[in-house]
Design a protein around this motif. Structure first.
Motif: not given
Length: 629
Positions: A211-217, A257-259, A451-458, A460-468
């Motif tokens: 239930h709680h896996r997510c993408f790297p980052g 898929a893009s994320d 941040v809506p729950a459905e956008s949370w991981d997306s 998080m990934l954007l801020l970590r990947s683009v801006f570090g």
């Protein structure tokens, strides 16, 4: 040098198999893993799926899973061999030659290595005769084999060309295993690699996995070190994602898929920073980040209904109306180096199209960067939508601002120093009296985004990947009307620290609404920093701000916890100042405005002695006071 192929398991996405395949191709993946339930429920025959994959330019990298292959019951193992043959039939039609074989979690699983080696050798020979290969994976909850070292030892003892191992980062890192042993496995015997991140949770590992896996980052695993160990082994196959996540199962297929693809690019960049020696693998290297300074401007979509209240609140905080843009309905408030633009138009035509006028919302966060073009190329290389933007009434200034959408309503604007002067030149100046220029705040300390729950991981990934940006440990903040999951991200710059706090809230009221559902009392806010909290509180009070009525019980509790002294506590209570301290002696002083509309409010803070938190312990007190208005 070989470029790493990217892959993703179809279980990671929502929708039909056909929809998943199209989204996978559109996102830029090279191939995918076929999750058996997706194939079984598809109206397409395996050979039709193979043709569609070829037309989309995708390879079928793995068929999975084949569960419970071994058995202490000889008759059951014989039936398992028959079952495997049927899977090989399907794989032939799919044009896929690799089958994932999981270690068994059943009570009847083989418990002796000698018998397990014998059975896996038999299965490998069956696969070999059909031109197939097996990737043996240790499930973290396997009855006998539950570590990657044990799985590799079984593969090593079998010593069959059709049998290799599959490494799954979740099954390894969720157990706290040291991945350094991967370097000792010959790369050619690692038949497949599956990657998943996850937040640190204390729960049954099977439920955690399902239930709680997510993408790297998006999680807390050290996947950079894990990936470096895989690279060092000499593995040259695809890097694939296998994600079981309740939110992803009902989220937009294309966005997920893009994320997913972005997360693999981000991970390769992180691995490159760990593993410097060349081992024949061409890790993705996006353009380097541009220079970045600090938050210098904000744009708030207020609409005509709340513009007056918002303007009054900004004046209380020391901002003055210094300019207006009659053509575009913008009002400009400034204080020292800070600028706040308020969009007063119906439907906020320029600042945040579609944001409802009754709900003021932070629409843009302006961050100083003298090379926004570098951020533009980096974002696009990572698959993030970014664009140059024009400014109302300003010609030939589109190269001065680069915009990246963070949430449905809020974007980050990377702006050059010259862009401010060019933009403000299109405004009409408003006269000010000298006594209005006494500063109350000096900078933006942090910004909290709903941040809506459905956008949370997306997000998080954007801020970590683009801006570090660096994520900090998340917190569950309990208050009078519920619970808010909060997690801060920070980015150290030459001018200080950019701090964003993400607060998870219910989803959007409708698909067409860019804002999350409003929460009584609000969660989205801007915190301005100051050098002297008492001077700032007195100055804002003189300008008309009514301090929140904080319960006397709060100050009695402060006295018991910190022993601040009656004189200090009296001054804090009179001015509505709240307080926190950390274990190292750092201190945090802050006070708040009432909410403007349904969600937005402002905070003024002072950090002393290296305090790095956000005064979360005071959230319930703050909300209770705001709800009195």
């Amino acid at each position: 040098m070989s470029i790493i192929a990217t892959s993703v398991a179809t279980v990671s996405l929502s929708g039909s198999l056909d929809e998943k395949m199209r989204a996978i191709a559109d996102a830029g993946f090279d191939g995918f893993e076929v999750f058996e339930p997706d194939l079984i429920s598809s109206p397409d025959l395996p050979e039709d799926i193979a043709k569609k994959a070829a037309d989309l330019g995708l390879t079928l990298d793995l068929y999975q899973p084949f569960r419970d292959a071994d058995s202490a019951d000889p008759e059951q193992f014989a039936r398992n061999l028959v079952r495997a043959e049927r899977k090989f039939d399907v794989m032939e039609q799919l044009g896929c030659d690799l089958l994932l074989v999981c270690s068994s979690p059943l009570a009847g699983a083989v418990r002796e290595d000698d018998l397990l080696v014998e059975q896996m050798a038999t299965l490998a020979e069956h696969a070999h005769r059909r031109g197939m290969r097996l990737a043996y994976e240790a499930l973290a909850w396997g009855s006998h084999v539950n570590t990657y070292r044990h799985a590799w030892d079984i593969v090593r003892q079998v010593d069959h060309p059709a049998l290799g191992t599959c490494l799954d980062s979740f099954h390894i890192l969720s157990r706290g295993d040291d991945s350094a042993g991967i370097r000792e496995i010959p790369g050619e015997k690692i038949f497949f690699l599956q990657l998943a991140d996850a937040p640190h949770l204390v729960m049954d590992v099977l439920q955690w996995s399902r239930h709680h896996r997510c993408f790297p980052g998006q999680g807390s695993f050290d996947l950079a070190r894990f990936g470096a160990d895989v690279v060092a082994s000499g593995y040259s196959g695809p890097w694939s994602l296998e994600i079981f996540n309740d939110v992803f199962r009902h989220s937009d297929t294309g966005r997920t898929a893009s994320d997913a693809h972005r997360s693999l690019l981000y991970l390769q960049e992180q691995v490159r920073g760990v593993e410097t020696a060349s081992v024949g693998t061409d890790l993705f290297s996006p353009p380097t980040p541009g220079p970045i300074e600090n938050v210098v401007s904000l744009r708030i979509a207020a609409g005509p209904a709340r513009a007056a209240q918002l303007g009054t609140t900004l004046r209380h905080l020391g901002f003055d109306l210094t300019a207006a843009h009659s053509e575009h309905g913008l009002s400009l408030f400034t204080q020292g180096p800070l600028a706040v633009a308020v969009d007063t138009t119906v439907d906020t035509l320029w600042t945040a199209p579609g944001v409802p006028a009754h709900l003021p919302a932070l629409a843009q966060i302006g961050i100083r960067s003298e090379r926004p073009d570098l951020w533009l190329t980096r974002a696009r290389a990572l698959g993030v939508t970014a664009s140059t933007v024009s400014m109302p009434g300003v010609a030939d200034a589109t190269d001065a601002v680069v915009r990246l959408a963070v949430t449905g309503a809020t974007s980050l604007d990377l702006r050059t120093r010259d862009s401010a002067g060019a933009w403000q030149s299109a405004f009409d100046l408003v006269p000010r009296t000298p006594e209005q220029n006494r500063p109350c705040v000096s900078h933006v300390d942090h910004i909290a985004l709903a941040v809506p729950a459905e956008s949370w991981d997306s997000v998080m990934l954007l801020l970590r990947s683009v801006f570090g940006m660096v994520p900090h440990e998340g917190q569950d903040v309990v208050d009078a009307i519920g619970l808010v999951r909060s997690r801060a991200l920070t980015l150290a710059t030459a001018n200080g620290t950019i701090r964003l706090s993400l607060n998870m809230v219910p989803g959007r009221p409708s698909d067409s609404d860019p804002l999350p559902a409003a929460r009584r009392g609000g969660v989205g806010h801007v915190a301005f920093g100051c050098e002297d909290i008492y001077a700032a509180a007195r100055a804002t009070t003189e300008r008309g701000l009514t301090p929140l009525r904080i319960s006397p019980n709060y100050y009695h509790d402060l006295d018991a916890r910190f022993g601040l002294g009656s004189e200090t506590l009296d001054a804090m209570q009179r001015l509505g100042i709240l307080y926190d301290a950390d274990a190292t002696g750092g201190e945090f002083f802050h006070f708040f405005t009432e909410t403007v509309g349904d969600d937005l409010f402002f905070e003024v803070v002072q950090r002393v002695g290296g305090y790095e938190g956000y005064g979360e312990t005071n959230s319930a007190v703050r909300l209770a006071a705001q709800l009195q208005y």
